[in-house]
Write a protein that holds these residues in place. Structure first.
Motif, PDB file in Angstrom:
ATOM      1  N   THR A 101      -1.894   4.535   5.299  1.00  0.00           N
ATOM      2  CA  THR A 101      -1.927   4.297   3.859  1.00  0.00           C
ATOM      3  C   THR A 101      -2.990   5.148   3.177  1.00  0.00           C
ATOM      4  N   CYS A 104      -4.590   2.143  -3.790  1.00  0.00           N
ATOM      5  CA  CYS A 104      -3.414   2.984  -3.554  1.00  0.00           C
ATOM      6  C   CYS A 104      -2.647   3.288  -4.829  1.00  0.00           C
ATOM      7  N   ARG A 145       2.072   4.800   1.136  1.00  0.00           N
ATOM      8  CA  ARG A 145       2.002   5.563   2.378  1.00  0.00           C
ATOM      9  C   ARG A 145       1.284   6.881   2.153  1.00  0.00           C
ATOM     10  N   HIS A 192       0.860  -1.185   0.000  1.00  0.00           N
ATOM     11  CA  HIS A 192       0.000   0.000   0.000  1.00  0.00           C
ATOM     12  C   HIS A 192       0.888   1.224   0.000  1.00  0.00           C
TER      13      HIS A 192
END
Length: 64
Positions: free
Chosen positions: A24, A57, A15, A13
């Motif tokens: 995340t 993400c 950040r 994921h």
């Protein structure tokens, strides 16, 4: 680039900017045990864990 690895699902994921090391973009770390996550480089995640990227993400990736 450092990413957050969920060791139990082998998914990385991205950040969240301005958050702690384990926050995340998709927010998954807020609802799961922080002990299942570690911050590592994206290269290490790909080579050592063969980890998938989170679709929420990272644009253009799979997801759940």
């Amino acid at each position: 680039m450092d990413v957050v690895l969920n060791e139990s699902t082998e998914t990385v994921h991205r950040r969240k900017a301005g958050g702690s090391d384990r926050h995340t973009v998709c927010g998954i770390t807020r609802s799961l045990d922080p002990e299942t996550f570690q911050t590592i480089s994206v290269e290490l995640a790909a080579t050592e864990y063969a980890a998938d990227k989170c679709g929420r993400c990272f644009d253009g990736e799979g997801g759940y």
